[in-house]
Design a protein around this motif. Structure first.
Motif, PDB file in Angstrom:
ATOM      1  N   UNK A  71       0.585  -1.030  -0.099  1.00 24.30           N
ATOM      2  CA  UNK A  71      -0.005  -0.008   0.023  1.00 24.30           C
ATOM      3  C   UNK A  71       0.913   1.179  -0.001  1.00 24.30           C
ATOM      4  N   UNK A  72       0.340   2.105  -0.698  1.00 19.68           N
ATOM      5  CA  UNK A  72       1.107   3.565  -0.568  1.00 19.68           C
ATOM      6  C   UNK A  72       1.140   4.395   0.435  1.00 19.68           C
ATOM      7  N   UNK A  73       1.657   5.401   0.410  1.00 17.25           N
ATOM      8  CA  UNK A  73       1.680   6.259   1.648  1.00 17.25           C
ATOM      9  C   UNK A  73       0.292   6.939   1.936  1.00 17.25           C
ATOM     10  N   UNK A  74      -0.694   7.022   1.028  1.00 14.33           N
ATOM     11  CA  UNK A  74      -2.057   7.441   1.094  1.00 14.33           C
ATOM     12  C   UNK A  74      -2.987   6.122   1.507  1.00 14.33           C
ATOM     13  N   UNK A  75      -2.532   5.026   1.841  1.00  9.26           N
ATOM     14  CA  UNK A  75      -3.337   4.015   2.044  1.00  9.26           C
ATOM     15  C   UNK A  75      -3.920   3.212   1.140  1.00  9.26           C
ATOM     16  N   UNK A  76      -3.864   3.535  -0.163  1.00  5.95           N
ATOM     17  CA  UNK A  76      -4.461   3.083  -1.238  1.00  5.95           C
ATOM     18  C   UNK A  76      -3.489   1.663  -1.438  1.00  5.95           C
ATOM     19  N   UNK A  78      -1.632  -1.155  -3.665  1.00  2.00           N
ATOM     20  CA  UNK A  78      -1.005  -1.146  -5.077  1.00  2.00           C
ATOM     21  C   UNK A  78      -0.622  -2.487  -5.430  1.00  2.00           C
ATOM     22  N   UNK A  79      -0.995  -3.474  -4.332  1.00  2.00           N
ATOM     23  CA  UNK A  79      -0.680  -4.843  -5.224  1.00  2.00           C
ATOM     24  C   UNK A  79      -0.476  -5.730  -3.811  1.00  2.00           C
ATOM     25  N   UNK A  80       0.054  -7.005  -4.152  1.00  2.00           N
ATOM     26  CA  UNK A  80       0.478  -8.031  -3.149  1.00  2.00           C
ATOM     27  C   UNK A  80       1.776  -8.605  -3.725  1.00  2.00           C
ATOM     28  N   UNK A  81       2.481  -9.237  -2.778  1.00  2.00           N
ATOM     29  CA  UNK A  81       3.617 -10.207  -3.020  1.00  2.00           C
ATOM     30  C   UNK A  81       3.370 -11.451  -2.423  1.00  2.00           C
ATOM     31  N   UNK A  82       3.416 -12.539  -3.034  1.00  2.00           N
ATOM     32  CA  UNK A  82       3.296 -13.966  -2.423  1.00  2.00           C
ATOM     33  C   UNK A  82       4.515 -14.870  -2.803  1.00  2.00           C
ATOM     34  N   UNK A  83       5.735 -14.238  -3.340  1.00  2.00           N
ATOM     35  CA  UNK A  83       6.858 -14.996  -3.703  1.00  2.00           C
ATOM     36  C   UNK A  83       7.798 -14.956  -2.493  1.00  2.00           C
ATOM     37  N   UNK A  84       8.799 -15.749  -2.551  1.00  2.08           N
ATOM     38  CA  UNK A  84       9.727 -15.586  -1.482  1.00  2.08           C
ATOM     39  C   UNK A  84      11.027 -15.118  -1.906  1.00  2.08           C
ATOM     40  N   UNK A  86      14.325 -11.955  -1.474  1.00  2.00           N
ATOM     41  CA  UNK A  86      14.473 -10.557  -1.764  1.00  2.00           C
ATOM     42  C   UNK A  86      13.546  -9.815  -2.871  1.00  2.00           C
ATOM     43  N   UNK A  87      12.645  -8.714  -2.291  1.00  2.00           N
ATOM     44  CA  UNK A  87      11.940  -8.155  -3.093  1.00  2.00           C
ATOM     45  C   UNK A  87      12.093  -6.679  -3.272  1.00  2.00           C
ATOM     46  N   UNK A  88      11.821  -5.985  -4.145  1.00  6.98           N
ATOM     47  CA  UNK A  88      11.904  -4.567  -4.369  1.00  6.98           C
ATOM     48  C   UNK A  88      10.622  -3.997  -4.686  1.00  6.98           C
ATOM     49  N   UNK A  89      10.586  -2.602  -4.074  1.00  8.33           N
ATOM     50  CA  UNK A  89       9.094  -1.788  -4.367  1.00  8.33           C
ATOM     51  C   UNK A  89       9.461  -0.407  -4.177  1.00  8.33           C
ATOM     52  N   UNK A  90       8.696   0.270  -4.668  1.00 12.38           N
ATOM     53  CA  UNK A  90       8.834   1.671  -4.870  1.00 12.38           C
ATOM     54  C   UNK A  90       8.913   2.423  -3.094  1.00 12.38           C
ATOM     55  N   UNK A  91       9.949   3.248  -2.932  1.00 10.47           N
ATOM     56  CA  UNK A  91      10.086   3.426  -1.377  1.00 10.47           C
ATOM     57  C   UNK A  91       9.157   4.042  -0.697  1.00 10.47           C
ATOM     58  N   UNK A  92       8.075   4.422  -1.428  1.00  8.70           N
ATOM     59  CA  UNK A  92       6.959   5.275  -0.973  1.00  8.70           C
ATOM     60  C   UNK A  92       5.781   4.403  -0.590  1.00  8.70           C
ATOM     61  N   UNK A 148      -4.260 -15.477  -3.272  1.00  7.22           N
ATOM     62  CA  UNK A 148      -4.544 -14.828  -4.072  1.00  7.22           C
ATOM     63  C   UNK A 148      -5.801 -14.015  -3.365  1.00  7.22           C
ATOM     64  N   UNK A 149      -6.191 -14.371  -2.209  1.00  3.68           N
ATOM     65  CA  UNK A 149      -7.312 -13.815  -1.384  1.00  3.68           C
ATOM     66  C   UNK A 149      -6.649 -12.845  -0.464  1.00  3.68           C
ATOM     67  N   UNK A 150      -5.338 -12.590  -0.363  1.00  7.96           N
ATOM     68  CA  UNK A 150      -4.840 -11.558   0.679  1.00  7.96           C
ATOM     69  C   UNK A 150      -5.363 -10.245   0.430  1.00  7.96           C
ATOM     70  N   UNK A 151      -5.249  -9.857  -0.465  1.00  3.49           N
ATOM     71  CA  UNK A 151      -5.393  -8.545  -0.998  1.00  3.49           C
ATOM     72  C   UNK A 151      -6.970  -8.197  -0.535  1.00  3.49           C
ATOM     73  N   UNK A 152      -7.629  -9.162  -0.977  1.00  2.45           N
ATOM     74  CA  UNK A 152      -9.298  -8.778  -0.822  1.00  2.45           C
ATOM     75  C   UNK A 152      -9.240  -8.833   1.044  1.00  2.45           C
TER      76      UNK A 152
END
Length: 311
Positions: A71-76, A78-84, A86-92, A148-152
């Motif tokens: 989720x971004x800094x506004x609380x929206x 923006x996605x989910x991650x289920x793999x194992x 090291x992962x990268x994402x936008x810093x915000x 696939x249900x984590x985001x919901x």
């Protein structure tokens, strides 16, 4: 980390401006650049810290059995991650952790009991069975969350803790009170496994389409009060006596049937024998019997001729 990095960035800009604009003398009317240099060095350090926080804010690691909502800094969301790994994402973007396997709900004893190294979620569950008797039971439910249900789930409940409290725990309590009402007291005490299976089936049906997998339902103990236990013991004794009487009656029936069959066989054999003894056969058997006898009985008034062997 995003907010912390922004703060370091703002402080770095302020320090840089101070380092450029600040004018200070050495106390003797001569200008000195030492404070400016210190401010610029501080600005550089703050920029480094900002970059460090931004880097670590852009990476995360994930283990097996975990999932993360992004989720971004506004609380929206923006996605989910289920793999194992090291992962990268936008810093915000921040991550919200979910454990998706081997989650446990336990209602045991007074609710303070430790179960598998953790405190129970609540006390034993009280129910009323089909015969109107009240009892308590301990139950544990192990469940998993579909990836696939984590985001919901996060969108609806905002955290795994809320999800567990508002859905999982409430459904386990309601189902565990409802299902035993279909069983009689004796059946519950004699067939706990059947009750556990029906509780599990009811939870599977209730959570259908909600991203929840029921891994295991375990009924630890069913406790009735002493009066009900006494009635159960008496009923067990009566049931055993009844079963014994049924067995004895069945044995008597089998013995009687065997005797009837044996008698019928003997009667059938005698009937067949009597039917086969015709007049000629009877006469011949009579003659055969007389020929083997040492003495002969003749009818009264007859004059039989006896041949005496000559020595």
């Amino acid at each position: 980390m995003f907010i912390t990095g922004i703060i370091f960035g703002i402080l770095a800009v302020i320090a840089l401006v101070v380092g450029i604009k600040l004018k200070v003398d050495d106390g003797y009317g001569r200008p000195t650049k030492v404070p400016n240099l210190i401010a610029k060095i501080a600005s550089g350090i703050l920029v480094f810290l900002m970059g460090l926080f931004m880097f670590f804010g852009s990476t995360f690691t994930q283990q097996a059995g975990e999932a993360k909502v992004l989720k971004d800094w506004t609380g929206n969301v923006v996605g989910e991650e289920t793999g194992t790994g090291l992962k990268f994402k936008p810093f915000y973007v921040d991550t919200v952790d979910f454990d998706i396997t081997n989650n446990l709900v336990a209602y045991v004893g007074n609710g303070e009991t430790s179960y598998n190294g953790q405190k129970a979620d609540g006390p034993q569950i009280t129910f009323t069975d089909k015969d109107g008797a009240t009892a308590n039971l301990d139950i544990t439910v192990t469940y998993s969350i579909q990836q696939d249900s984590v985001q919901e789930i996060f969108t609806k409940y905002t955290s795994q803790e809320n999800f567990k409290q508002k859905l999982i725990q409430q459904d386990v309590r309601s189902v565990t009170r409802e299902v035993p009402s279909k069983f009689g007291t004796l059946e519950l005490l004699n067939n706990r496994d059947k009750l556990g299976k029906q509780v599990q089936d009811a939870l599977v049906a209730k959570w259908q389409g909600k991203g929840i997998i029921v891994d295991q339902v375990s009924l630890q103990e069913i406790r009735y009060d002493d009066k009900v236990k006494g009635q159960f013991s008496a009923a067990q004794t009566a049931r055993i006596a009844n079963e014994q009487a049924k067995a004895e009656l069945e044995t008597a029936k089998i013995n009687a049937q065997q005797k009837v069959v044996q008698a019928e066989a003997e009667a059938s054999a005698n009937a067949k024998l009597a039917a086969s003894l015709t007049e000629p056969i009877l006469r011949q058997r009579y003659i055969d019997a007389l020929s083997k006898a040492q003495y002969m009985v003749v009818p009264d008034g007859s004059s039989p001729l006896i041949q005496v062997p000559v020595k």
